[in-house]
Scaffold this active site. Structure first.
Site, mmCIF file in Angstrom:
data_model
loop_
_atom_site.group_PDB
_atom_site.id
_atom_site.type_symbol
_atom_site.label_atom_id
_atom_site.label_comp_id
_atom_site.label_asym_id
_atom_site.label_seq_id
_atom_site.Cartn_x
_atom_site.Cartn_y
_atom_site.Cartn_z
ATOM 1 N N HIS A 84 0.845 -1.202 0.000
ATOM 2 C CA HIS A 84 0.000 0.000 0.000
ATOM 3 C C HIS A 84 0.876 1.246 0.000
ATOM 4 O O HIS A 84 0.674 2.154 -0.814
ATOM 5 C CB HIS A 84 -0.935 -0.001 1.215
ATOM 6 N N ASP A 113 6.487 21.236 -26.838
ATOM 7 C CA ASP A 113 6.537 19.899 -26.241
ATOM 8 C C ASP A 113 7.592 19.923 -25.135
ATOM 9 O O ASP A 113 8.172 20.972 -24.851
ATOM 10 C CB ASP A 113 6.888 18.827 -27.287
ATOM 11 N N TRP A 149 7.047 0.026 3.840
ATOM 12 C CA TRP A 149 7.567 0.760 2.672
ATOM 13 C C TRP A 149 8.905 1.403 3.001
ATOM 14 O O TRP A 149 9.637 1.788 2.100
ATOM 15 C CB TRP A 149 6.559 1.802 2.187
ATOM 16 N N SER A 177 13.320 6.086 -13.789
ATOM 17 C CA SER A 177 12.217 6.795 -14.431
ATOM 18 C C SER A 177 12.084 8.208 -13.862
ATOM 19 O O SER A 177 11.952 9.181 -14.610
ATOM 20 C CB SER A 177 10.932 6.004 -14.228
ATOM 21 N N SER A 178 12.150 8.315 -12.526
ATOM 22 C CA SER A 178 11.980 9.637 -11.905
ATOM 23 C C SER A 178 13.114 10.572 -12.252
ATOM 24 O O SER A 178 12.907 11.762 -12.498
ATOM 25 C CB SER A 178 11.927 9.512 -10.382
ATOM 26 N N HIS A 261 12.966 11.967 3.365
ATOM 27 C CA HIS A 261 12.291 13.198 3.752
ATOM 28 C C HIS A 261 12.070 14.158 2.594
ATOM 29 O O HIS A 261 10.953 14.624 2.393
ATOM 30 C CB HIS A 261 12.929 13.913 4.944
ATOM 31 N N GLU A 263 11.643 13.307 -0.280
ATOM 32 C CA GLU A 263 10.580 12.631 -1.023
ATOM 33 C C GLU A 263 9.204 13.165 -0.622
ATOM 34 O O GLU A 263 8.321 13.342 -1.464
ATOM 35 C CB GLU A 263 10.660 11.116 -0.786
ATOM 36 N N TYR A 265 8.471 16.124 0.269
ATOM 37 C CA TYR A 265 8.258 17.404 -0.418
ATOM 38 C C TYR A 265 8.104 17.200 -1.909
ATOM 39 O O TYR A 265 7.400 17.964 -2.574
ATOM 40 C CB TYR A 265 9.392 18.378 -0.075
ATOM 41 N N SER A 276 -2.001 26.841 -5.965
ATOM 42 C CA SER A 276 -1.730 28.244 -6.305
ATOM 43 C C SER A 276 -2.321 28.623 -7.661
ATOM 44 O O SER A 276 -2.401 29.799 -7.994
ATOM 45 C CB SER A 276 -0.224 28.508 -6.317
ATOM 46 N N HIS A 310 14.862 13.670 11.842
ATOM 47 C CA HIS A 310 13.643 13.710 12.664
ATOM 48 C C HIS A 310 12.795 12.453 12.502
ATOM 49 O O HIS A 310 11.859 12.249 13.266
ATOM 50 C CB HIS A 310 12.841 15.005 12.446
ATOM 51 N N HIS A 311 13.119 11.608 11.534
ATOM 52 C CA HIS A 311 12.462 10.299 11.457
ATOM 53 C C HIS A 311 13.147 9.279 12.355
ATOM 54 O O HIS A 311 12.726 8.132 12.434
ATOM 55 C CB HIS A 311 12.477 9.777 10.021
ATOM 56 N N THR A 336 6.266 27.113 5.252
ATOM 57 C CA THR A 336 5.002 26.415 4.992
ATOM 58 C C THR A 336 3.837 27.267 5.476
ATOM 59 O O THR A 336 2.807 27.376 4.798
ATOM 60 C CB THR A 336 4.984 25.048 5.695
ATOM 61 N N LYS A 339 2.970 29.942 3.047
ATOM 62 C CA LYS A 339 2.136 29.483 1.934
ATOM 63 C C LYS A 339 0.669 29.429 2.353
ATOM 64 O O LYS A 339 -0.209 29.908 1.634
ATOM 65 C CB LYS A 339 2.604 28.105 1.447
ATOM 66 N N ARG A 458 1.908 1.414 15.068
ATOM 67 C CA ARG A 458 1.508 1.201 13.676
ATOM 68 C C ARG A 458 1.959 -0.186 13.225
ATOM 69 O O ARG A 458 2.751 -0.849 13.897
ATOM 70 C CB ARG A 458 2.110 2.291 12.788
#
Lengths: 545, 260
Positions: A84, A113, A149, A177-178, A261, A263, A265, A276, A310-311, A336, A339, A458
């Site tokens: 998931h 293009d 994950w 790919s990314s 991390h 990732e 963002y 926006s 922080h993780h 943040t 925004k 979890r």
């Protein structure tokens, strides 16, 4: 192929219709180098995988409906939570954002293009193979990947099932790919802008994607390094993550979260860009503080690169490191916050209407703020000792990612679908979709805060009796949330294939600004073969008023 | 549509209020857990105030500036003063939160002058406790039966939160915890004691607790550790120092008896 490509640059000598239309049948999709076709492919893949990963989430929620075994044994439960997460991150959100980028960036900057069309084709077509390989692990003997994950070593190395090698190769393909897609986007934005499109006239969506693409280039190679080290540990006798051989399991977490991390963002910043675009349109008012928004995006990305520990606050990190990463993390809430305040100020004294894209944008604004505030709580190291790896974290990141990514993608689809297909969607069904999704989302994830604070970890397939009530509420919410997406499927399919929905004008939305609204709906197969002139560009950039 | 939404929202909070056991973080029974609780609540109230401000302006705008009620957009799109204000104020709030957080963190890291040292080792899927100075060592396994998990027997009140041999510690004594693992990463977490420490193979992490009230405190493994991650709970029994001394003697005698 080549003929077509030359034809686009040499259109004086060729008849438009005979050379500029798409190829017929499957060849169109397999060989396409057209940014709109590739955008459609990305979005379609993402849509299919959303139902796959969503079904997995519903299986997880079914198992958690009550204490004791309900449906799944623990092996399969762990595989479901793992897949998931992996599919939602790499198969749903990232491809959907890439699809939006492909469709919209050339149309927003007045380019005909993407800069590297063949590379673009390859970037997409790596993905179906990557996900086929990942899913094929369910058919192998032994377990499919079942380590979450975040695949922490040594659970994902020494103690992992054999199929992990396929997982590793599949992550390599996704990363490739990314990286290629990100390169293409950077090169396109730098080189393909219409001459009149200077940096401070760029739409926020393009700015956000530019920053995101740089983040991808910075961290996807690190993920590739991470899984390569896993592969070496598993098969070639190294001990990067094995303490018995002189390695360090915590090194894995450093490498993983240095990718992981930013990732987050990567998943959210393009969504900020979508919001926006949408909020000014339905407030009939230019975006408040365009410059501040651009700088805030850049600062969020830079700070996002230096907060990964922080993780890992409970891994035994020294106090100095904990303090540095706590302060840096808290600091992110300033840009943040800017925004969120700017979006609110855009709405203030506007002339508001509440079509479906605006509803999803507002849903984003409210729930992302909730997720951001719980994020501020989690950034405090002492409290984090209690929150870490509990359902509070699960609640937090679903508030941030479901609203920040999924809601913004849905908002973007409603917003630009008329431009893509030439047909308006059913507003009534769109409103139903929004309310059911929002109610389902909150009923699912709000109680998870309470569960986590009360001490539910979890990733457990079974739980103590005191957690029963809230888990049942969560499961009911999850099914509302999940089934509401069938409305979305119906709306999108009807808008693509049915003639029943009314035709869209080129402007589509009364208050919309931007080059994409100057071309007809549906957008022709080739657009901006000659770049738009200064007057058109300036008229499309309301922040200049 | 709005009425339905309000109804669902109200009933949701009504259900939430009824099911109150465990809606918030426990205050806990150690100085650290209580400090963490106060920090958590302070941060929560700060978030409530910020949320109320943002959502207040938002809701007011959504009601007051509707096009259907004839609102005309006012075209302003930059205000330097405002932008400086909403950059500075959040920053000051952050500083106000960072100071207590730093102080609490320094307490968590202070493991000096402990009266008892327990080494905790995570295994797939059980805990091992070693009292280094008392020469006591034992495994602690889940005592909930498989039949209860498979719904073939009635569930005991502490379903999945009960073990055969709990960790026994004295109250009012600073207990230093040395946490490690034998195979994969686990985490030793007891919410009411304010301790969560990752157990990492090959490395020893330190934490501590000083329990102020006798009683039984329960927790679970906090880091995904494979198949039976959900089935390796933690039970800590806090007893008076004299009871603890008796327990140590009895335990040592029993072990001696087993050996002879």
């Amino acid at each position: 192929m080549t003929d077509q490509h030359i034809a686009t640059q040499d259109n004086d000598h060729h008849d438009h219709d005979s050379h500029h239309g798409p190829a017929k049948g499957w060849r169109r999709w397999l060989f396409t180098t057209n940014h709109k076709d590739i955008g459609t492919l990305y979005l379609t893949l993402s849509f299919i995988l959303m139902f796959v990963a969503g079904t997995m989430a519903l299986l997880v929620r079914t198992e958690l409906f009550e204490p004791g075994k309900v449906l799944l044994n623990p092996e399969f439960f762990n595989q479901m939570t793992t897949f998931h997460g992996l599919i939602m991150v790499f198969g749903v959100i990232m491809p959907a954002m890439a699809g939006l980028a492909n469709w919209m960036i050339p149309m927003m900057i007045g380019a005909q293009d993407m800069a590297l069309p063949r590379l673009n084709n390859w970037s997409f077509w790596l993905l179906p193979f990557a996900f086929t390989m990942l899913m094929s692990t369910f058919l192998m003997s032994g377990n499919a990947p079942d380590f979450g994950w975040t695949f922490y070593a040594p659970l994902s190395t020494t103690y992992a099932p054999k199929s992990t090698d396929f997982f590793i190769f599949s992550v390599h393909l996704m990363g490739l790919s990314s990286i290629l897609a990100a390169l293409n986007i950077v090169v396109t934005i730098f080189n393909m802008r219409a001459p009149a499109m200077t940096w401070m006239k760029l739409p926020m969506f393009v700015w956000s994607w530019l920053v995101t693409a740089f983040l991808l280039l910075a961290v996807m190679p690190v993920l590739a390094g991470c899984v390569t080290m896993m592969l070496m540990d598993r098969h070639f006798g190294t001990s990067f993550f094995n303490a018995a051989g002189g390695g360090d399991p915590v090194l894995f977490q450093h490498v993983f979260w240095f990718f992981g991390h930013p990732e987050v963002y990567i998943l959210i910043l393009p969504g900020f860009g979508v919001i926006s675009s949408i909020i000014p349109t339905f407030s009939r008012k230019p975006l408040f503080g365009y410059h501040a928004m651009v700088y805030a995006t850049v600062i969020i990305a830079l700070l996002g690169l230096v907060v990964w520990v922080h993780h890992m606050f409970t891994t035994g990190a020294p106090m100095d490191a904990q303090l540095f990463f706590m302060y840096a993390t808290m600091l992110i809430s300033v840009p943040t916050g800017i925004k969120v305040f700017n979006w609110t100020a855009t709405i203030f004294k506007g002339s508001l209407s509440f079509e479906t894209p605006m509803l999803f944008a507002l849903g984003f604004l409210v729930m992302f703020t909730i997720g951001g505030l719980s994020g501020l709580m989690i950034s405090l190291v002492p409290s984090d000792y209690q929150y870490r790896d509990s359902y509070f974290i699960v609640a937090h990141f679903h508030y941030v990612l479901v609203s920040g990514s999924l809601f913004t993608i849905i908002a973007a689809v409603y917003y630009w679908l008329p431009k893509w297909t030439g047909r308006m969607y059913s507003e009534r069904l769109g409103q139903w979709h929004f309310w059911l999704t929002t109610i389902g989302m909150n009923v699912t994830f709000m109680p998870m805060h309470f569960l986590g604070l009360a001490g539910m970890p979890r990733r457990i397939p079974d739980y103590a009796l005191q957690f029963t009530d809230f888990n049942q509420i969560c499961t009911v919410g999850a099914f509302i949330f999940g089934f509401a997406q069938l409305i979305f499927l119906y709306i999108v399919v009807m808008s693509c294939f049915s003639k029943r929905f009314p035709a869209a004008t080129s402007q589509v939305w009364e208050g919309a600004h931007g080059l994409e609204w100057t071309i007809p709906s549906p957008a022709p197969y080739h657009t901006f073969e000659t770049p738009p002139d200064l007057a058109t560009v300036n008229a499309a950039a309301p922040q200049l008023e | 549509m709005r009425r339905i939404f309000l109804f669902v929202l109200t009933s949701f909070f009504a259900i939430a209020a009824l099911a109150t056991p465990g809606i918030n973080m426990p205050v806990g029974v150690t100085p650290v857990s209580q400090e963490i609780y106060r920090l958590h609540m302070a941060a929560f109230y700060v978030c409530c105030v910020i949320g109320a401000g943002v959502f207040g302006v938002l809701i007011y705008s959504l009601i007051a500036f509707r096009k259907s009620k004839g609102a005309k957009a006012v075209h302003f799109h930059e205000h330097l003063g405002l932008e400086i204000v909403w950059t500075t104020i959040p920053f000051l709030i952050l500083v106000a939160l960072a100071i207590p957080a730093t102080i609490v963190l320094s307490h968590i890291h202070n493991t000096d002058q402990s009266g008892l040292t327990v080494k905790i080792t995570g295994y797939q899927w059980r805990w091992k406790y070693e009292y280094l100075d008392q020469n006591i060592s034992f495994f602690s396994d889940l005592s909930t039966t498989q039949d209860q998990i498979n719904n073939k027997a009635a569930k005991s009140p502490w379903f999945l939160l009960e073990v055969d041999h709990p960790l026994v510690v004295p109250v009012h004594t600073k207990v230093r915890l040395l946490v490690t693992a034998d195979d994969v990463i686990h985490a030793w977490w007891v919410p009411e004691l304010g301790v969560k420490q990752d157990a990492i193979p090959g490395f020893v992490n330190e934490n501590w607790m000083m329990i102020e009230k006798t009683g039984t405190y329960r927790g679970q493994c906090g880091e995904l550790c494979g198949l039976n991650h959900a089935f390796m709970p933690i039970v800590v029994e806090a007893v008076s120092p004299s009871d603890f001394a008796k327990w140590v003697t009895a335990h040592q005698a029993r072990v001696k008896g087993d050996h002879s």
